[in-house]
Each structure stands twice: as C-alpha cells, then as structure tokens.
Write a protein that holds these residues in place. Sequence first.
Motif, PDB file in Angstrom:
ATOM      1  N   LEU A 140     -51.260 -14.754 -24.579  1.00  0.00           N
ATOM      2  CA  LEU A 140     -50.165 -15.358 -24.218  1.00  0.00           C
ATOM      3  C   LEU A 140     -50.257 -16.665 -23.335  1.00  0.00           C
ATOM      4  O   LEU A 140     -49.818 -17.574 -23.481  1.00  0.00           O
ATOM      5  CB  LEU A 140     -49.051 -14.505 -23.784  1.00  0.00           C
ATOM      6  N   ILE A 141     -51.190 -16.189 -22.483  1.00  0.00           N
ATOM      7  CA  ILE A 141     -51.714 -17.320 -21.308  1.00  0.00           C
ATOM      8  C   ILE A 141     -52.227 -18.524 -21.838  1.00  0.00           C
ATOM      9  O   ILE A 141     -52.170 -19.689 -21.865  1.00  0.00           O
ATOM     10  CB  ILE A 141     -52.591 -16.722 -20.351  1.00  0.00           C
ATOM     11  N   ASP A 142     -53.248 -18.189 -22.857  1.00  0.00           N
ATOM     12  CA  ASP A 142     -53.830 -19.272 -23.632  1.00  0.00           C
ATOM     13  C   ASP A 142     -53.279 -20.028 -24.587  1.00  0.00           C
ATOM     14  O   ASP A 142     -53.306 -21.232 -24.689  1.00  0.00           O
ATOM     15  CB  ASP A 142     -55.176 -18.600 -24.643  1.00  0.00           C
ATOM     16  N   ALA A 143     -52.163 -19.298 -25.189  1.00  0.00           N
ATOM     17  CA  ALA A 143     -51.295 -19.921 -26.226  1.00  0.00           C
ATOM     18  C   ALA A 143     -50.181 -20.783 -25.377  1.00  0.00           C
ATOM     19  O   ALA A 143     -50.413 -22.122 -25.664  1.00  0.00           O
ATOM     20  CB  ALA A 143     -50.425 -18.772 -26.819  1.00  0.00           C
ATOM     21  N   ALA A 144     -49.885 -20.327 -24.184  1.00  0.00           N
ATOM     22  CA  ALA A 144     -49.013 -21.463 -23.315  1.00  0.00           C
ATOM     23  C   ALA A 144     -49.848 -22.600 -23.106  1.00  0.00           C
ATOM     24  O   ALA A 144     -49.366 -23.665 -23.031  1.00  0.00           O
ATOM     25  CB  ALA A 144     -48.693 -20.835 -22.082  1.00  0.00           C
ATOM     26  N   ARG A 145     -51.126 -22.500 -22.401  1.00  0.00           N
ATOM     27  CA  ARG A 145     -51.880 -23.438 -22.230  1.00  0.00           C
ATOM     28  C   ARG A 145     -52.118 -24.636 -23.327  1.00  0.00           C
ATOM     29  O   ARG A 145     -52.140 -25.963 -23.341  1.00  0.00           O
ATOM     30  CB  ARG A 145     -53.185 -23.194 -21.833  1.00  0.00           C
ATOM     31  N   LEU A 146     -52.055 -23.922 -24.396  1.00  0.00           N
ATOM     32  CA  LEU A 146     -52.401 -24.862 -25.638  1.00  0.00           C
ATOM     33  C   LEU A 146     -51.010 -25.683 -26.187  1.00  0.00           C
ATOM     34  O   LEU A 146     -51.205 -26.336 -26.914  1.00  0.00           O
ATOM     35  CB  LEU A 146     -52.847 -24.066 -26.779  1.00  0.00           C
ATOM     36  N   SER A 147     -50.006 -24.988 -25.828  1.00  0.00           N
ATOM     37  CA  SER A 147     -48.712 -25.638 -25.994  1.00  0.00           C
ATOM     38  C   SER A 147     -48.413 -27.007 -25.314  1.00  0.00           C
ATOM     39  O   SER A 147     -49.193 -27.190 -24.472  1.00  0.00           O
ATOM     40  CB  SER A 147     -47.474 -24.666 -26.013  1.00  0.00           C
ATOM     41  N   LYS A 148     -47.537 -27.531 -26.096  1.00  0.00           N
ATOM     42  CA  LYS A 148     -47.169 -28.972 -25.527  1.00  0.00           C
ATOM     43  C   LYS A 148     -46.095 -28.721 -24.379  1.00  0.00           C
ATOM     44  O   LYS A 148     -45.698 -29.616 -23.699  1.00  0.00           O
ATOM     45  CB  LYS A 148     -46.533 -29.900 -26.460  1.00  0.00           C
ATOM     46  N   ALA A 149     -45.412 -27.307 -24.151  1.00  0.00           N
ATOM     47  CA  ALA A 149     -44.358 -27.177 -23.262  1.00  0.00           C
ATOM     48  C   ALA A 149     -44.852 -27.415 -21.794  1.00  0.00           C
ATOM     49  O   ALA A 149     -46.111 -27.071 -21.526  1.00  0.00           O
ATOM     50  CB  ALA A 149     -43.795 -25.820 -23.642  1.00  0.00           C
ATOM     51  N   ARG A 150     -43.837 -27.237 -21.017  1.00  0.00           N
ATOM     52  CA  ARG A 150     -44.058 -26.970 -19.602  1.00  0.00           C
ATOM     53  C   ARG A 150     -44.114 -25.734 -19.499  1.00  0.00           C
ATOM     54  O   ARG A 150     -43.487 -24.839 -20.117  1.00  0.00           O
ATOM     55  CB  ARG A 150     -43.013 -27.624 -19.002  1.00  0.00           C
ATOM     56  N   VAL A 151     -45.054 -25.307 -18.650  1.00  0.00           N
ATOM     57  CA  VAL A 151     -45.307 -23.867 -18.424  1.00  0.00           C
ATOM     58  C   VAL A 151     -44.705 -23.385 -17.040  1.00  0.00           C
ATOM     59  O   VAL A 151     -45.538 -23.984 -15.943  1.00  0.00           O
ATOM     60  CB  VAL A 151     -46.657 -23.299 -18.831  1.00  0.00           C
ATOM     61  N   THR A 152     -43.809 -22.257 -16.742  1.00  0.00           N
ATOM     62  CA  THR A 152     -43.644 -21.879 -15.469  1.00  0.00           C
ATOM     63  C   THR A 152     -43.823 -20.506 -15.368  1.00  0.00           C
ATOM     64  O   THR A 152     -43.418 -19.757 -16.009  1.00  0.00           O
ATOM     65  CB  THR A 152     -42.005 -22.183 -15.326  1.00  0.00           C
ATOM     66  N   ARG A 153     -44.510 -19.924 -14.457  1.00  0.00           N
ATOM     67  CA  ARG A 153     -44.797 -18.564 -14.178  1.00  0.00           C
ATOM     68  C   ARG A 153     -43.843 -17.947 -13.264  1.00  0.00           C
ATOM     69  O   ARG A 153     -43.290 -18.510 -12.415  1.00  0.00           O
ATOM     70  CB  ARG A 153     -46.234 -18.275 -13.662  1.00  0.00           C
ATOM     71  N   TYR A 154     -43.226 -16.959 -13.812  1.00  0.00           N
ATOM     72  CA  TYR A 154     -42.537 -16.008 -12.888  1.00  0.00           C
ATOM     73  C   TYR A 154     -43.419 -14.647 -12.501  1.00  0.00           C
ATOM     74  O   TYR A 154     -43.885 -13.966 -13.067  1.00  0.00           O
ATOM     75  CB  TYR A 154     -41.008 -15.765 -13.697  1.00  0.00           C
ATOM     76  N   GLY A 155     -42.871 -13.969 -11.392  1.00  0.00           N
ATOM     77  CA  GLY A 155     -43.474 -12.627 -10.854  1.00  0.00           C
ATOM     78  C   GLY A 155     -43.367 -11.830 -11.647  1.00  0.00           C
ATOM     79  O   GLY A 155     -42.375 -11.486 -12.549  1.00  0.00           O
ATOM     80  N   HIS A 156     -44.159 -10.507 -11.744  1.00  0.00           N
ATOM     81  CA  HIS A 156     -43.969  -9.626 -12.368  1.00  0.00           C
ATOM     82  C   HIS A 156     -42.645  -8.833 -12.267  1.00  0.00           C
ATOM     83  O   HIS A 156     -42.350  -8.297 -11.225  1.00  0.00           O
ATOM     84  CB  HIS A 156     -45.177  -8.539 -11.986  1.00  0.00           C
ATOM     85  N   ALA A 157     -42.022  -8.702 -13.376  1.00  0.00           N
ATOM     86  CA  ALA A 157     -40.841  -7.884 -13.617  1.00  0.00           C
ATOM     87  C   ALA A 157     -39.490  -8.534 -12.614  1.00  0.00           C
ATOM     88  O   ALA A 157     -38.813  -7.939 -11.916  1.00  0.00           O
ATOM     89  CB  ALA A 157     -41.056  -6.439 -12.973  1.00  0.00           C
ATOM     90  N   ASP A 158     -39.772  -9.880 -12.132  1.00  0.00           N
ATOM     91  CA  ASP A 158     -39.051 -10.462 -11.148  1.00  0.00           C
ATOM     92  C   ASP A 158     -37.772 -10.980 -11.783  1.00  0.00           C
ATOM     93  O   ASP A 158     -37.830 -12.175 -12.120  1.00  0.00           O
ATOM     94  CB  ASP A 158     -39.731 -11.355 -10.370  1.00  0.00           C
ATOM     95  N   VAL A 159     -36.871 -10.368 -12.310  1.00  0.00           N
ATOM     96  CA  VAL A 159     -35.706 -10.673 -12.959  1.00  0.00           C
ATOM     97  C   VAL A 159     -35.009 -11.640 -12.208  1.00  0.00           C
ATOM     98  O   VAL A 159     -34.441 -13.035 -12.701  1.00  0.00           O
ATOM     99  CB  VAL A 159     -34.726  -9.678 -13.214  1.00  0.00           C
ATOM    100  N   ALA A 160     -34.748 -11.498 -10.752  1.00  0.00           N
ATOM    101  CA  ALA A 160     -34.076 -12.489 -10.029  1.00  0.00           C
ATOM    102  C   ALA A 160     -34.594 -13.979  -9.821  1.00  0.00           C
ATOM    103  O   ALA A 160     -34.158 -14.848  -9.830  1.00  0.00           O
ATOM    104  CB  ALA A 160     -33.729 -11.808  -8.603  1.00  0.00           C
ATOM    105  N   GLY A 161     -36.181 -13.834  -9.856  1.00  0.00           N
ATOM    106  CA  GLY A 161     -36.880 -14.858  -9.775  1.00  0.00           C
ATOM    107  C   GLY A 161     -36.732 -15.691 -10.840  1.00  0.00           C
ATOM    108  O   GLY A 161     -36.503 -17.196 -10.909  1.00  0.00           O
ATOM    109  N   LEU A 162     -36.737 -15.091 -12.067  1.00  0.00           N
ATOM    110  CA  LEU A 162     -36.525 -15.933 -13.157  1.00  0.00           C
ATOM    111  C   LEU A 162     -35.264 -16.371 -13.389  1.00  0.00           C
ATOM    112  O   LEU A 162     -35.165 -17.516 -14.070  1.00  0.00           O
ATOM    113  CB  LEU A 162     -37.170 -14.749 -14.516  1.00  0.00           C
TER     114      LEU A 162
END
Length: 404
Positions: A140-162
Amino acid sequence: MSLLDHLNTKLAALSAQSLRRSLRRADTGTAPRQTVDGRPLLMFCSNDYLGLAAEPAIAKALAEGARRWGGGSGASPLVSGHSAAHEAVADTLARWYAPHIPEARAIGFCTGYMANLAVVTALGDEHAEIFSEQLNHASLIDAARLSKARVTRYGHADVAGLRALLAASTARVKLIVTDAVFSMDGDLAPLPELLALAEAFDAWLIVDDAHGFGVLGATGRGSLEHFGLSSERLILVGTLGKAAGLAGAFVAAHTTIVDYLLQSARNFIFSTASPPAIEHALLTSFALIEGPLGAARRANLRARQTQLRDGLLALIDHHPRLGWSLTDAATPIQPLVVGGNAEVMALAAALEAAGLRVPGIRPPTVAPGTARLRITLCGTHTEADVDALLDALQRAAAAQERAA
Ligand SMILES: *Cc1c(COP(=O)(O)O)cnc(C)c1O
C-alpha cells in the motif's frame, strides 16, 4: 567503485546490524509440520490460516482445473486471459460482498501486491488525497508513492487525528487506505470508526483484508462481516494466497469503481491473467471457507489464540527483566515483541534448535527497537503444538535471563 563493491559494502552493513536476510528451502508442502532445509520443524510462520494449502480437496481441484484448462491463461484479461473460471470466482466474490457493498462487483489479480497497486494508483489520481495509516503494508505504501495523489499519513488507529486531516483537506477525492488486520501486529483497524469518517467527510475507505479474509466473520468473509459493515464507500482488497490456501487477490467494490479499474489499472491491463486452474481450485477453497470445515478451523484458531496469548502473558510475567511484550493482537497473528535485532534472531535460532520455526521480524519491516517474533497460528495447529511452542519459549527465556 564497481557496482559489486558498492553492493558488497551495503550487504556487509546489513550483516553488521543483524539485518541480512536469506532464503530457507521448504522440502515439503505448507503445513504446521514441514521439512525445511532437510529438517522437520513445527512451523509458526505461514499465513495459511485455515490449513487449506494442505487440504486434499484443494490439490484435487487444482489437478481437475489443470486437466480442464491446461497451463497458463496465455494473455492479459482484456485480451484473452479471462476464462469462465475467472468469471465464476469474481461472481462468487460479488455475491459474498453484496450484503456489505451495494451493487458489488469483483475483479481478480494475480497477487495482493498487484491488487493494491491497481486500486490505489487508479483511484489516486491528481485530484485525490490518500490518507494512509502508519502501519500499512509495504504494497500500500509503494502504491501510494506510485500514485499521482497527494499522500498524507495518519497515526496508527488514530481516528481523531484522521478526522482533523480529513476536515482540513480540500481534495476532490479523499481515499482512506488501511490494512484491516495489521500484518506485523495482529490488531484490527477501527473500521466502523473509519467508515463513519468516510461518510462524514465524503471520503472512500480502501480496506486491505489480506489477513482477515477466510479468518474473520462467521462465514469467513473477513473484516466487513466481522464488523457488520455496509456502505458503497467500502473498497475491499482480499488476498487468496493466505487463508484461501492458493494464490491471487481481488478487489470488491461498487460496480462503477470496478469498471473504472478495468479501464485504467495499468498492472491489470498489462499483465497476464492467473492460470485458470488456480481459479477453478479457488471455487473449492471458497466452498471450504464458508462450509463446516472452515467453521471448525476458525473455532480451533480462536481456541489456540487464547491458549497462546494466555501462555505468553504468563511467560512475560515470569521474566519481566527481559522486557518482552505483546501487541493488541486479536487474530492468528500473535507477535512477541523482544526489542533488539540480535536478541530476536538469537531467540528465533534457539527455537529452531528446539525444532520450531518462528520468524524474527526486524526493521525496516517494523520500527527500530521493536524487533519481534511473529508467531502465526494455523487452524490445524493442535493444543499440543502450542504447548510445545510455549515450553520452548520458556526454556529460551530462562537461558536469555541467565546470560543477561
Ligand atoms: C500479504 C499481504 C499483501 C500482499 O498479498 P500477496 O498476495 O502476498 O501479494 C498485501 N497486504 C497485506 C496486508 C499483506 O499481508
């Protein structure tokens, strides 16, 4: 410097950090008892969670499929590689996920890595923002890198952060991307909460159920069944080389999404379809998963999970100085976090000397300082098998404590 010198320097650095990897050779088929490099071992490492890889009905179905369809598919799906067997697999999966995804349709891939690459790169266009969970699988990480989208990471199980990230996003297409079961921790993503965020913020939820398919839910349909989720915003990736005991993967989603993948996922369009014999055998695998054998294997898995977890907690209690710990695992993946790379490899070696194979997992697969034994259970492990593992760990813990 020559390329070989350059690579040898890098390989030596990996060795110095106990990070050098090497292949082991299986001499018999995937099963809890397997001969590896000529030696019989009790295995706690495969993702064949239901033991279907060794099920005689699967081997029979593969042979039958080969007799009927011969060898390879000969071409990519849109040219001539798509067979009636492929179609039957996709139709079965569409029926399975119809209660969870309105107007569900499924599309097949040769591997889960490919399915993830397809769905994330096809949907993650220049208008999209991908919200990617911190512990997502490498594919999934590689796929996101290859996509044209902007990629934003959120913390593990961090629903409030997301939630905050989604609220701040102005992207036209928002894609939340997560493993359902985290492959190195064995815990579950908070899918109901993530789906509620998707509904609230007009986002879509891509769920990689590689370790949930076949294992979770009353009939083994995975995390969507486990949580009782239903929404057209669900985009499910399932893999068929783990609990299904064969090979392959699929995306199940709203028919419009699947039609779009068919038009635009480059690794679907430009790659040879899987051998039809495998698809033929997958139909047998699906029948086993939803039938009494699957139910019995899932029940045994849950009993072995409890036995192992209780045993590991007692072991940690007895040896607090070793600093070992458990994750919040709620699945057949039950890691024992040891800490250092050299320590975990020494522990794996001690277990192997005792006739048990449990892989040590090191960075970069997991965060530095959290090297672990990744114990995985199979529906055909017995109570005595798990006791044998706990006994061997007990002896290894006592030896490490004496040495410390
Ligand atoms: C194994 C795995 C994959 C890749 O699936 P393959 O069929 O092995 O390529 C994708 N995602 C997760 C979470 C996995 O564990």
